[in-house]
Every structure is written in structure tokens, then in C-alpha cells.
Design a protein around this motif. Structure first.
Motif, PDB file in Angstrom:
ATOM      1  N   ALA A  60       0.772  -1.137  -0.133  1.00  0.00           N
ATOM      2  CA  ALA A  60      -0.046  -0.036  -0.029  1.00  0.00           C
ATOM      3  C   ALA A  60       1.015   1.203  -0.137  1.00  0.00           C
ATOM      4  CB  ALA A  60      -0.936  -0.111   1.171  1.00  0.00           C
ATOM      5  N   ARG A  61       1.964   1.398   0.736  1.00  0.00           N
ATOM      6  CA  ARG A  61       2.904   2.472   0.687  1.00  0.00           C
ATOM      7  C   ARG A  61       3.457   2.586  -0.569  1.00  0.00           C
ATOM      8  NH1 ARG A  61       4.949   4.903   5.145  1.00  0.00           N
ATOM      9  NH2 ARG A  61       6.812   5.082   4.123  1.00  0.00           N
ATOM     10  N   GLN A  62       3.728   1.497  -1.197  1.00  0.00           N
ATOM     11  CA  GLN A  62       4.421   1.442  -2.537  1.00  0.00           C
ATOM     12  C   GLN A  62       3.525   2.166  -3.390  1.00  0.00           C
ATOM     13  OE1 GLN A  62       6.113  -2.203  -3.830  1.00  0.00           O
ATOM     14  NE2 GLN A  62       6.276  -1.677  -5.897  1.00  0.00           N
ATOM     15  N   LEU A  63       2.179   1.858  -3.531  1.00  0.00           N
ATOM     16  CA  LEU A  63       1.212   2.215  -4.433  1.00  0.00           C
ATOM     17  C   LEU A  63       0.997   3.758  -4.137  1.00  0.00           C
ATOM     18  CD1 LEU A  63      -0.806   1.976  -6.654  1.00  0.00           C
ATOM     19  CD2 LEU A  63      -2.287   0.985  -4.769  1.00  0.00           C
ATOM     20  N   ALA A  64       1.046   3.978  -2.877  1.00  0.00           N
ATOM     21  CA  ALA A  64       0.858   5.591  -2.551  1.00  0.00           C
ATOM     22  C   ALA A  64       1.886   6.266  -3.070  1.00  0.00           C
ATOM     23  CB  ALA A  64       0.915   5.728  -0.943  1.00  0.00           C
ATOM     24  N   SER A  65       3.100   5.876  -3.006  1.00  0.00           N
ATOM     25  CA  SER A  65       4.494   6.516  -3.590  1.00  0.00           C
ATOM     26  C   SER A  65       3.921   6.761  -5.232  1.00  0.00           C
ATOM     27  CB  SER A  65       5.963   5.840  -3.105  1.00  0.00           C
ATOM     28  OG  SER A  65       6.673   6.112  -4.086  1.00  0.00           O
ATOM     29  N   ALA A  66       3.865   5.771  -5.694  1.00  0.00           N
ATOM     30  CA  ALA A  66       3.324   5.843  -6.946  1.00  0.00           C
ATOM     31  C   ALA A  66       2.420   6.650  -7.628  1.00  0.00           C
ATOM     32  CB  ALA A  66       3.116   4.526  -7.859  1.00  0.00           C
ATOM     33  N   LEU A  67       1.439   6.754  -6.744  1.00  0.00           N
ATOM     34  CA  LEU A  67       0.068   7.752  -6.991  1.00  0.00           C
ATOM     35  C   LEU A  67       0.619   9.209  -6.794  1.00  0.00           C
ATOM     36  CD1 LEU A  67      -2.626   5.984  -5.244  1.00  0.00           C
ATOM     37  CD2 LEU A  67      -2.157   5.995  -7.703  1.00  0.00           C
ATOM     38  N   LEU A  68       1.754   9.609  -5.748  1.00  0.00           N
ATOM     39  CA  LEU A  68       2.199  10.906  -5.518  1.00  0.00           C
ATOM     40  C   LEU A  68       3.209  11.071  -6.953  1.00  0.00           C
ATOM     41  CD1 LEU A  68       3.404  10.992  -2.005  1.00  0.00           C
ATOM     42  CD2 LEU A  68       1.365  11.978  -2.742  1.00  0.00           C
ATOM     43  N   GLY A  69       3.520  10.202  -7.437  1.00  0.00           N
ATOM     44  CA  GLY A  69       4.651  10.013  -8.700  1.00  0.00           C
ATOM     45  C   GLY A  69       3.551  10.520  -9.852  1.00  0.00           C
ATOM     46  N   LEU A  70       2.427  10.153 -10.043  1.00  0.00           N
ATOM     47  CA  LEU A  70       1.253  10.759 -11.053  1.00  0.00           C
ATOM     48  C   LEU A  70       1.106  12.182 -10.838  1.00  0.00           C
ATOM     49  CD1 LEU A  70      -0.968   7.803 -11.264  1.00  0.00           C
ATOM     50  CD2 LEU A  70       0.825   8.346 -12.856  1.00  0.00           C
ATOM     51  N   GLY A  71       1.672  12.713  -9.991  1.00  0.00           N
ATOM     52  CA  GLY A  71       1.485  14.199  -9.715  1.00  0.00           C
ATOM     53  C   GLY A  71      -0.069  14.601  -9.120  1.00  0.00           C
ATOM     54  N   LEU A  72      -0.619  13.443  -8.359  1.00  0.00           N
ATOM     55  CA  LEU A  72      -1.714  13.598  -7.363  1.00  0.00           C
ATOM     56  C   LEU A  72      -1.254  14.381  -6.104  1.00  0.00           C
ATOM     57  CD1 LEU A  72      -3.333  10.222  -8.244  1.00  0.00           C
ATOM     58  CD2 LEU A  72      -4.079  12.530  -9.053  1.00  0.00           C
ATOM     59  N   GLU A  73      -2.288  14.891  -5.662  1.00  0.00           N
ATOM     60  CA  GLU A  73      -1.919  15.618  -4.322  1.00  0.00           C
ATOM     61  C   GLU A  73      -2.986  15.505  -3.224  1.00  0.00           C
ATOM     62  OE1 GLU A  73      -1.231  19.903  -5.229  1.00  0.00           O
ATOM     63  OE2 GLU A  73       0.336  19.725  -6.392  1.00  0.00           O
ATOM     64  N   LYS A  74      -2.717  15.727  -2.102  1.00  0.00           N
ATOM     65  CA  LYS A  74      -3.762  15.437  -1.000  1.00  0.00           C
ATOM     66  C   LYS A  74      -5.285  16.444  -1.497  1.00  0.00           C
ATOM     67  CE  LYS A  74      -3.494  17.992   2.759  1.00  0.00           C
ATOM     68  NZ  LYS A  74      -3.103  18.301   4.035  1.00  0.00           N
ATOM     69  N   GLY A  75      -6.238  15.511  -1.414  1.00  0.00           N
ATOM     70  CA  GLY A  75      -7.365  16.053  -1.633  1.00  0.00           C
ATOM     71  C   GLY A  75      -7.964  15.803  -3.036  1.00  0.00           C
ATOM     72  N   ASP A  76      -7.077  15.304  -4.059  1.00  0.00           N
ATOM     73  CA  ASP A  76      -7.306  15.047  -5.295  1.00  0.00           C
ATOM     74  C   ASP A  76      -8.287  13.693  -5.348  1.00  0.00           C
ATOM     75  OD1 ASP A  76      -6.060  17.091  -6.566  1.00  0.00           O
ATOM     76  OD2 ASP A  76      -4.277  16.198  -7.158  1.00  0.00           O
ATOM     77  N   ARG A  77      -9.104  13.756  -6.410  1.00  0.00           N
ATOM     78  CA  ARG A  77      -9.970  12.645  -6.409  1.00  0.00           C
ATOM     79  C   ARG A  77      -9.355  11.676  -7.321  1.00  0.00           C
ATOM     80  NH1 ARG A  77     -10.659  17.281  -5.355  1.00  0.00           N
ATOM     81  NH2 ARG A  77     -11.774  17.875  -7.045  1.00  0.00           N
ATOM     82  N   ILE A  78      -9.513  10.151  -7.003  1.00  0.00           N
ATOM     83  CA  ILE A  78      -9.021   9.199  -7.942  1.00  0.00           C
ATOM     84  C   ILE A  78     -10.158   8.152  -8.016  1.00  0.00           C
ATOM     85  CG2 ILE A  78      -7.367   8.155  -6.340  1.00  0.00           C
ATOM     86  CD1 ILE A  78      -5.811   6.878  -8.500  1.00  0.00           C
ATOM     87  N   GLY A  79     -10.469   7.625  -9.093  1.00  0.00           N
ATOM     88  CA  GLY A  79     -11.589   6.752  -9.261  1.00  0.00           C
ATOM     89  C   GLY A  79     -11.272   5.236  -9.267  1.00  0.00           C
ATOM     90  N   ILE A  80     -11.862   4.346  -8.687  1.00  0.00           N
ATOM     91  CA  ILE A  80     -11.677   2.757  -8.753  1.00  0.00           C
ATOM     92  C   ILE A  80     -12.894   2.359  -9.517  1.00  0.00           C
ATOM     93  CG2 ILE A  80     -12.276   2.484  -6.354  1.00  0.00           C
ATOM     94  CD1 ILE A  80      -9.765   0.392  -8.414  1.00  0.00           C
ATOM     95  N   TRP A  81     -12.642   1.847 -10.577  1.00  0.00           N
ATOM     96  CA  TRP A  81     -14.006   1.181 -11.588  1.00  0.00           C
ATOM     97  C   TRP A  81     -13.669  -0.432 -11.559  1.00  0.00           C
ATOM     98  CZ3 TRP A  81     -15.215   2.728 -17.204  1.00  0.00           C
ATOM     99  CH2 TRP A  81     -16.705   2.634 -17.663  1.00  0.00           C
ATOM    100  N   SER A  82     -14.003  -1.306 -10.466  1.00  0.00           N
ATOM    101  CA  SER A  82     -13.409  -2.473 -10.592  1.00  0.00           C
ATOM    102  C   SER A  82     -14.576  -3.458  -9.908  1.00  0.00           C
ATOM    103  CB  SER A  82     -12.013  -2.539 -10.453  1.00  0.00           C
ATOM    104  OG  SER A  82     -11.455  -4.058 -10.069  1.00  0.00           O
ATOM    105  N   HIS A  83     -14.437  -4.695 -10.039  1.00  0.00           N
ATOM    106  CA  HIS A  83     -14.825  -5.651  -9.268  1.00  0.00           C
ATOM    107  C   HIS A  83     -13.841  -5.929  -8.243  1.00  0.00           C
ATOM    108  CE1 HIS A  83     -18.684  -6.538 -10.926  1.00  0.00           C
ATOM    109  NE2 HIS A  83     -18.290  -6.085 -12.019  1.00  0.00           N
ATOM    110  N   ASN A  84     -14.132  -7.031  -7.306  1.00  0.00           N
ATOM    111  CA  ASN A  84     -13.213  -7.440  -6.224  1.00  0.00           C
ATOM    112  C   ASN A  84     -11.912  -7.923  -6.701  1.00  0.00           C
ATOM    113  OD1 ASN A  84     -15.746  -6.651  -5.018  1.00  0.00           O
ATOM    114  ND2 ASN A  84     -15.643  -8.336  -3.662  1.00  0.00           N
ATOM    115  N   ASN A  85     -10.864  -7.225  -5.893  1.00  0.00           N
ATOM    116  CA  ASN A  85      -9.546  -7.993  -6.378  1.00  0.00           C
ATOM    117  C   ASN A  85      -8.527  -7.358  -5.551  1.00  0.00           C
ATOM    118  OD1 ASN A  85      -9.101  -5.385  -7.613  1.00  0.00           O
ATOM    119  ND2 ASN A  85      -9.732  -6.047  -9.407  1.00  0.00           N
ATOM    120  N   ALA A  86      -7.246  -7.637  -5.387  1.00  0.00           N
ATOM    121  CA  ALA A  86      -6.555  -7.152  -4.564  1.00  0.00           C
ATOM    122  C   ALA A  86      -6.032  -5.899  -4.787  1.00  0.00           C
ATOM    123  CB  ALA A  86      -4.947  -7.993  -4.542  1.00  0.00           C
ATOM    124  N   GLU A  87      -5.827  -5.487  -6.259  1.00  0.00           N
ATOM    125  CA  GLU A  87      -5.747  -4.146  -6.364  1.00  0.00           C
ATOM    126  C   GLU A  87      -6.761  -2.932  -5.751  1.00  0.00           C
ATOM    127  OE1 GLU A  87      -4.002  -6.672  -9.465  1.00  0.00           O
ATOM    128  OE2 GLU A  87      -5.615  -6.788  -8.304  1.00  0.00           O
TER     129      GLU A  87
END
Length: 571
Positions: A60-87
Motif C-alpha cells: 500500500a505504501r509503494q502504491l501511495a508513492s506511485a500515486l504521488l508520482g503521477l502528480g496527485l496531491e492531497k484532496g485530489d480525487r481518483i476513481g476505482i472502477w472494478s470488481h473485487n480484487n487485491a488491487e
């Protein structure tokens, strides 16, 4: 010695003996990982993936780091469009870690609906499955944003999705065709580092009252509203839900309900993670056989589901082949729980400590829940009592006055669980939450003198026949007693003489044959004549949402159309 308080009005407050959690989700999960590091946190059976608490926290920390690398900042919205999985659960934990607001997109949405949802909250990024059964998610995105194939990943500027910059697709073990303009999830993960100092720097600025999740509530009319929830809302709700189930680090909870809904991500994931329990996903979508196989193979001690899921499992032709003796608890919720189904779950699935939960997305979601030691008669006939640190009352919908015990009225909820508000919609927020902080649910309920709550229907579902107020739930419960009835839904349809008449849609048990006369004879002398449905139809299935909620308005619409056709033919 237990002291029972007798209520003079239908107004109850939950216990405050156990303090609320005032940490953020990220900080709380980090502490749980330190304490339960080598215990299993997640099993995703259909993906063949297993994570310990330490492993899931690092990922989860590794993914959080990668999301920050996309230029996302605190308060930005990110969608998840998926059925159940580890991701999905990695996204839930990673976004909370760095203050990104996770936007749950219903997997049943089609082009116009996902366009509305992404634009309503201004999603800057979207993580999606490529496809599922007949849903081509990437195809719908390319229809909305043909610019995708002509841009570098992270540089999208689409006319119809002006806020969206990045699209990430969930690949399976790195397989699948390249998608121009998009990133694979595995590639995104590879860009991050669990040791990234930025993750801790952002986490230090977060407050537990910050919005962290947006879920679109489905209504029968108008556009969906974005119920906005905080760390404090859903972390505490998950904790107290798990307390009612008496979860410990030795429990393993099978979660076949969708993660995009509160049932999966709060009653499932967060109830487990706040108790060091193991989350088990049997499949990406609901399949009764996979659930039965998973409970046996993983020795699950708990199982969640809506009533239709439990019915499908109980009535599966191979049900008796499986050893379900490890089961102890779980939750039946999402729609009214038939008493007869509840009894079968306890007797045939060994879930003697199954609980009933009631709530709505806007209240994180659970307001009332039975516990493992709630008396059997109350557990099968009510939704339990008010949760800790919450307050519920039942009011006259017209006057607003609190009604006496046993009298039906609208259920209202107040406390930490009430949402932050509807995203960018102060007017509808004010309509839902009154000046005293009570969320008006729109549900009709009664409360007995001991504080047990019973949901009797929706205010809009109440049928008025010739001046008589009829509650479909009461008639459904009666019809469930018929030995050949598997499932039933009752609605009101327009009538020129009485204003409204009752209509029952019935699913017969496999191999059984029922007639309208069978049903009417069963009712005769048992319930008042005006409660006997005038229209009775036998069907194979009900229209329902992805989460298994029955769409009564569609039953009503289909019947009105059918009756109008009959009237036209005889005119």
C-alpha cells in the motif's frame, strides 16, 4: 446483571464505553501491521494472492508513492472502477495513506453514468479493470476520451472528461495487450517505493476528519449523489461493526459482496483490518459455488451477503457437499432480511452468531446492528440496537415529533457516522441532514421499548389502498412462510378504485410449481383481506443492482406497463 431500560419514546443513544478511534486510516493500519505483521491480512482466491499485514502495508505504501508520482496531491480525487480484487483494497489503503479521495465507481455503470460520475467530482485519475463479462470498461473510456491513444500516460486532456489526466488498467500478472495512453497497474506499482519519504510527509498533514471516500448513492430519480465520507466516519464504523461480530485476529471473513459498496469496503475490509482478521475474496463477482468452495478451503469463520446471496448459496444443488462448520458469524444486510432465510442460515450454514446490520451509505453505513448474543427472537426479527456513539430516533414524517415505542415513523441517525455531505451539493445535503445533525433516512421503522429497531419499509414504498396504510415488508414476511416460496417482493400499483393495489412477484423454489390460487388460499384467513395481493406474478428473477438490492421501482414500472397493455386490449 443486565439492566433493561424501558423507553418512553422511540429515541436511543449508543454506548460510549469504548472511545472512538481518532487516528487516520493510514496510521491505524500501520500500527496494526506492526502488531500483527506475520498474520494473513488478505487472500484473493481467484488471483492466487496472499498478503500478510506487513506485506499488505508495504504494498500500500509503494502504491501511495506511485500515486504521488503521477502528480496527485492531497484532496485530489481518483476513481476505482472494478470488481473485487487485491488491487481494489490496495487502492483503498494507499489513497487513505496520502489523503487522496477514493471515488467508488459502480461496475454496472455505462458510458453516460461514468462520464457523469468522473466529472461530478473532478477525478484526476482512474484505475479500472479492462473488462468484466459484457462490460468493456476500456472501450467505454475510449468512447468518452478518444484522445487516450494520442497522448502519453499521465498527459490526458479529454474534452468530455476535462479533469482526467491518468488512466491505469488492472492487468493480470503483467499480461494483456498494451493500451496506448494508459499505464498498467503493475507498471504503476513498479514506479513507487515503500520507503518514499513523501508518503510520511503527506501523512503527517492529514486529519481524521478529512474526506477520504466518495460513493454515489443510487436513487430512483435524478442524478446520483456523491456521499462524501471521512477517515473518522468509516474507520470507526468498521471497528464497531467488527465488535458486534466479536472479530479477533483468528477470524477469516469471506467477502463476496462488492467492494465498491460500503458492505464490502467497510463492513468487510475495515471490520477485519481494525481487528487483525483476515479478508478473503472468493471471486471478482458473486458466484454461490465459489463462495461455498472458499469457505471450506479457507476455513472461513465469517460470511457476508445480502439475502439473495444467502438464498443462492442455500439452494445451490451442491450445497450439501461442502463443510461449512468453520462458520460462526457474518452479516446479512443490504435489503430487508427475511426471517425464514435467517433461520436457515443459522441452522444449515452453522452461522449461529450471524448478525443483521442496517444503514445507508450516507451514515458510513451502519447505524443499527444486532450482536452475536442478541436474543434469537430479536436477531431474526429486528436490525438490533443503535451502534455505539450514535443516536437514533423515529419521528412522525409530517410533524417531526418523536413517536412512542411500537409506532411507525421515519428513522433518523446522528453521530460520528453521518457523512461529510454530498459532494458539491450543499442544497441536497441540507435536505438530508437537518439543523440538529440528524440524517433523515427515508426508511420507515419502529422501535420497541427495549430499543430494538425494525425496518418496515421505505416511506415511498408504503402503499395506501382505500385509505389503509399497507407495508410491503409485512406481507413479504408472511409470504416467505409458504414452503414453496423462495423469494418475494411486494409493491403497490395504481388502481382507479382504491388508489393503489398490492402486487406480489414470487420466485418459486427449484422444482416447485405454484399458482395464484395457491398463494391466495395460503393467505385466506391468515391476513386481512386487503393485505392479500390483487396481482400475483411468478418470475425467475428480480431486477436488482450490482450489490443485490432489489429495484422495486422497476417491478412497479413493469407491472404498470403490463396492466396498461391488458387494459388497452380489453378496451
Amino acid at each position: 446483571m443486565t439492566v433493561t431500560t424501558t423507553l418512553e419514546l422511540s429515541h436511543a443513544c449508543g454506548s460510549t464505553d469504548t472511545p472512538l478511534i481518532e487516528a487516520t486510516i493510514g496510521d491505524f493500519f500501520a500500527d496494526m501491521a506492526r502488531r500483527q505483521g506475520e498474520r494473513e491480512a488478505l487472500v484473493s482466491r481467484h488471483q492466487g494472492l496472499r498478503y500478510t499485514y506487513t506485506g499488505l502495508h508495504r504494498a500500500a505504501r509503494q502504491l501511495a508513492s506511485a500515486l504521488l508520482g503521477l502528480g496527485l496531491e492531497k484532496g485530489d480525487r481518483i476513481g476505482i472502477w472494478s470488481h473485487n480484487n487485491a488491487e481494489w483494497v490496495l487502492m483503498q489503503l494507499a489513497t487513505a495513506q496520502v489523503g487522496l479521495i477514493l471515488v467508488n465507481i459502480n461496475p454496472a455503470y455505462r458510458t453516460a453514468e461514468v462520464e457523469y460520475a468522473l466529472n461530478k467530482v473532478g477525478c484526476k485519475a482512474l484505475v479500472t479493470m479492462p473488462s468484466f463479462k459484457t462490460s468493456d470498461y476500456l472501450g467505454m473510456l475510449r468512447e468518452l476520451a478518444p484522445e487516450l491513444g494520442r497522448c502519453m500516460p499521465g498527459m490526458l486532456a479529454a474534452k468530455r472528461l476535462p479533469s482526467l489526466r491518468s488512466v491505469v488498467w488492472i492487468d493480470v500478472a503483467g499480461q494483456g495487450e498494451e493500451q496506448p495512453g494508459m499505464l498498467r497497474f503493475s507498471e504503476l506499482m513498479a514506479r513507487g517505493s515503500a520507503e518514499d519519504a513523501r508518503v510520511d510527509a503527506v501523512a503527517a498533514t492529514l486529519r481524521n476528519t478529512d474526506p477520504i471516500n466518495i460513493q454515489f448513492t443510487s436513487g430512483t430519480t435524478g442524478f446520483p449523489k456523491g456521499a462524501t465520507l471521512t477517515h473518522r466516519n468509516i474507520l470507526n464504523n468498521g471497528f464497531f461493526i467488527g465488535e458486534c461480530m466479536k472479530l479477533t485476529e483468528n477470524d477469516r471473513l469471506c467477502i463476496p459482496v462488492p467492494l465498491y459498496h460500503c458492505f464490502g469496503m467497510v463492513l468487510g475490509n475495515l471490520a477485519c483490518f481494525t481487528h487483525g482478521s483476515t479478508v478473503v475474496y472468493p471471486n471478482d463477482g458473486f458466484d454461490p459455488l465459489t463462495v461455498l468452495e472458499t469457505v471450506q478451503a479457507e476455513k472461513c469463520t465469517g460470511l457476508h451477503g445480502v439475502p439473495t446471496m444467502f438464498i443462492a448459496e442455500l439452494d445451490h444443488p451442491r450445497f450439501k457437499e461442502f463443510d461449512l462448520s468453520s462458520l460462526r458469524t457474518g452479516i446479512m444486510a443490504g435489503s430487508p432480511c427475511p426471517v425464514e432465510v435467517m433461520k436457515r442460515v443459522q441452522a444449515d450454514m452453522h452461522m449461529t452468531e450471524v448478525t443483521i446490520a442496517y444503514g445507508m451509505t450516507e451514515t458510513s453505513p451502519v447505524s443499527c446492528q444486532s450482536s452475536t448474543d442478541t436474543p434469537l427472537d430479536k436477531r431474526v426479527s429486528t436490525v438490533g440496537k443503535v451502534q455505539p456513539h450514535l443516536e437514533v430516533k423515529i419521528i412522525d414524517p409530517e410533524s417531526g415529533a418523536v413517536v412512542p415505542p411500537g409506532v411507525s415513523g421515519e428513522l433518523c441517525t446522528k453521530g460520528y457516522s453521518v457523512m461529510h455531505g454530498y459532494w458539491d451539493d450543499p442544497e441536497r445535503t441540507r435536505e438530508a441532514i437537518d439543523a440538529d445533525g440528524f440524517m433523515h433516512t427515508g426508511d420507515l421503522a419502529t422501535m420497541d421499548a427495549e430499543g430494538y429497531v425494525n425496518i418496515v419499509g421505505r416511506i415511498k414504498d408504503m402503499v395506501i389502498r382505500g385509505g389503509e396504510n399497507l407495508y410491503p415488508r409485512e406481507i413479504e414476511e408472511f409470504l416467505y412462510r409458504h414452503p414453496q416460496v423462495q423469494d418475494v417482493q411486494v409493491v403497490g400499483v395504481p388502481d382507479s378504485r382504491y388508489g393503489e393495489e398490492l402486487c406480489a412477484w414470487i420466485i418459486a423454489k427449484p422444482g416447485q410449481s405454484l399458482t395464484e390460487d395457491d398463494i391466495r388460499n395460503f393467505c385466506k384467513g391468515q391476513i386481512a383481506h386487503y393485505k392479500v395481493p390483487r396481482y400475483i406474478r411468478f418470475v425467475d428473477a428480480f431486477p436488482m443492482t450490482v450489490t443485490g438490492k432489489i429495484q422495486k421501482f422497476k417491478i412497479r414500472e413493469a407491472m404498470v406497463e403490463q396492466l396498461n397493455l391488458q387494459e388497452a386490449r380489453t378496451a
